[in-house]
Motif scaffolding. Structure first.
Motif, PDB file in Angstrom:
ATOM      1  N   ARG A  82       0.886  -1.799  -0.499  1.00 12.51           N
ATOM      2  CA  ARG A  82      -0.027   0.018  -0.046  1.00 12.51           C
ATOM      3  C   ARG A  82       1.340   1.104  -0.101  1.00 12.51           C
ATOM      4  O   ARG A  82       0.751   2.232   0.523  1.00 12.51           O
ATOM      5  N   TYR A 110      -7.324   4.639  -3.275  1.00 16.01           N
ATOM      6  CA  TYR A 110      -8.217   4.664  -2.164  1.00 16.01           C
ATOM      7  C   TYR A 110      -8.972   5.293  -2.170  1.00 16.01           C
ATOM      8  O   TYR A 110      -9.712   6.623  -2.863  1.00 16.01           O
ATOM      9  N   GLU A 113     -10.276   4.686   2.856  1.00 18.25           N
ATOM     10  CA  GLU A 113      -9.493   4.449   3.433  1.00 18.25           C
ATOM     11  C   GLU A 113      -9.872   3.303   2.377  1.00 18.25           C
ATOM     12  O   GLU A 113      -9.059   2.409   3.406  1.00 18.25           O
ATOM     13  N   LEU A 115      -9.214   0.238   0.501  1.00 17.27           N
ATOM     14  CA  LEU A 115      -7.970  -0.082  -0.749  1.00 17.27           C
ATOM     15  C   LEU A 115      -8.721  -0.472  -1.935  1.00 17.27           C
ATOM     16  O   LEU A 115      -9.627  -1.657  -1.834  1.00 17.27           O
TER      17      LEU A 115
END
Length: 474
Positions: A82, A110, A113, A115
């Motif tokens: 990430r 994103y 928040e 993914l």
């Protein structure tokens, strides 16, 4: 109109616009969802990876592409870690086993928040790396030496002797000759006869690529110099300790010639985007297919670069100026294609030999080889001589046209005053050659360049003939 219908139509419009834009940009775009399945894959990426879009879309990228043991997909890494990565060089393979090298910027995506996936912006460096690898000829693999050069004519022997002398030094060399005269053969021979024979021999045709790519290819690049640039040595660095052959040097633009001149004078190079110089030990041999004086006059070549490169200049005569070598060369090519075609051709018929000696050979030695190859392709297995009927139609038609355009003249017009029937052909031909050259020089106010152009010779060839025939330059 129904609001829902308007929204759907507008979304379709936006999707069409985005797709068109993605397919027009000059970078590869590859996006995957959180599971690694491809959701966006543009045309540029498909071209770089030699893939059909349908082979990639909606498939997990690890099912389509293969990676080396010590490397993983930058897209997968973005999903796992990430984290955004920039200017990462990656080498991997498509589903056909083809190697691909890209320089990537990879970004995880994103929303609140969560993914959603990752996108990769890629630049192709495969072409540049292939060019560098393909242009390097390592020690022991250059094919030609001076023994490979065929020619018993006086002019050819003089050229070979001059090139051999050049091989003893480390000076730069400029090889001048029309297309097809064998310039690279001489360049390799000089390299193999020099103290650098065990080093790399690298060739680059300067007319084959655009200027921005040629500069990166010659001098190398520094990471971040431009979008997709990586730390990459150029051909000068690759040729360190050896020889760099620059073919068609007159095709480089003048600004790039100035940078080349600096590298030759300082014996250092500066990578594109770098601020420091790197010393290099490289002997440069340059080829040019026009008279260098004409190239300078016509702004095809900088005068200072010519003076720097032309410390040693080798002028290779066109085939029409060494016709006595034609039978020997033809026999060499007959042997070559006998071996390739498993034939047993003995030579040329007298008619073909005479026509070869009469022809002007604008394509030089290369044209002669192609003509022999073409003739042997249509010969029967039991035929031993190349006959006139075996020659390609376009060659025969050119020769017949020349015969039709040649006026009928009396021999007496060419005889030297007081000539009797005991004068040798050689003496008579030398007299006529001298008379005609003097005539053309006078008509052109003794301007060597203009006279050479009228005679169909290079300046150097004309000067050689003037010296040989004791013609004074008034």
């Amino acid at each position: 109109m129904d609001q829902t219908k308007m929204t759907v139509e507008y979304l379709q419009y936006l999707i069409s616009m985005y797709k068109r834009i993605l397919d027009e940009v000059d970078v590869g775009v590859h996006a995957v969802d959180a599971s690694g399945n491809t959701v966006i894959y543009n045309n540029k990426m498909a071209q770089m990876e030699s893939m059909d879009i349908q082979e990639v879309m909606n498939k997990n990228l690890l099912d389509v592409f293969m990676f080396k043991e010590n490397q993983s997909s930058t897209l997968v890494k973005a999903l796992q870690d990430r984290k955004e990565t920039k200017n990462v060089k990656q080498t991997y393979f498509n589903n056909k086993g083809r190697e691909i090298t890209t320089n990537n910027n990879t970004i995880p995506i994103y929303e609140n928040e969560e993914l959603l996936g990752a996108v990769e912006i890629a630049n192709d460096v495969t072409k540049l790396e292939r060019l560098i690898k393909g242009n390097i000829t390592r020690k022991g693999t250059t094919r030609y030496t001076f023994d490979s050069i065929t020619g018993n004519s006086t002019v050819m022997k003089d050229v070979i002797e001059g090139a051999k002398r050049a091989a003893r030094t480390s000076s730069y060399v400029l090889i001048v000759g029309e297309t097809g005269t064998g310039k690279e053969l001489f360049a390799q021979s000089i390299h193999n006869a020099s103290s650098r024979f065990s080093g790399p021999f690298i060739t680059q045709n300067c007319a084959a690529l655009p200027d921005n790519l040629i500069e990166s290819l010659l001098f190398g690049t520094r990471r971040g110099a431009f979008t997709g640039a990586i730390d990459q040595p150029g051909l000068f660095e690759q040729a360190n300790g050896g020889t760099l052959l620059l073919d068609e040097i007159n095709s480089l633009n003048l600004n790039l010639q100035a940078k080349l001149l600096r590298a030759l004078q300082e014996k250092t190079i500066r990578r594109v985007g770098d601020t420091k110089d790197t010393p290099v030990d490289v002997r440069v041999i340059a080829n040019i297919n026009e008279d260098p004086i004409d190239a300078v006059t016509n702004n095809h070549m900088r005068k200072d670069l010519y003076y720097r490169l032309g410390v040693v200049t080798v002028f290779i005569p066109p085939l029409r100026e060494r016709k006595e070598d034609i039978p020997l060369l033809a026999q060499l090519f007959i042997k070559k294609y006998n071996d390739l075609f498993q034939m047993n051709v003995k030579g040329l018929s007298e008619e073909v030999k005479a026509s070869f000696l009469e022809y002007d050979w604008h394509g030089n030695v290369r044209e002669l080889e192609h003509l022999v190859e073409a003739a042997m392709n249509i010969m029967m297995d039991d035929e031993e001589l190349i006959e006139y009927s075996h020659l390609p139609y376009q060659y025969r038609s050119k020769l017949h046209l020349k015969e039709r355009n040649t006026p009928s003249v009396s021999v007496d017009m060419f005889l030297k005053d007081g000539t009797d029937m005991t004068t040798s052909l050689k003496e008579q031909m030398e007299y006529f050659e001298k008379s005609y050259i003097e005539h053309v020089l006078k008509n052109n106010d003794y301007n060597i360049t203009r006279a050479a152009d009228v005679l169909g010779l290079s300046r150097q060839s004309l000067q050689y003939r003037m010296k040989k025939l004791n013609i004074k330059h008034e």
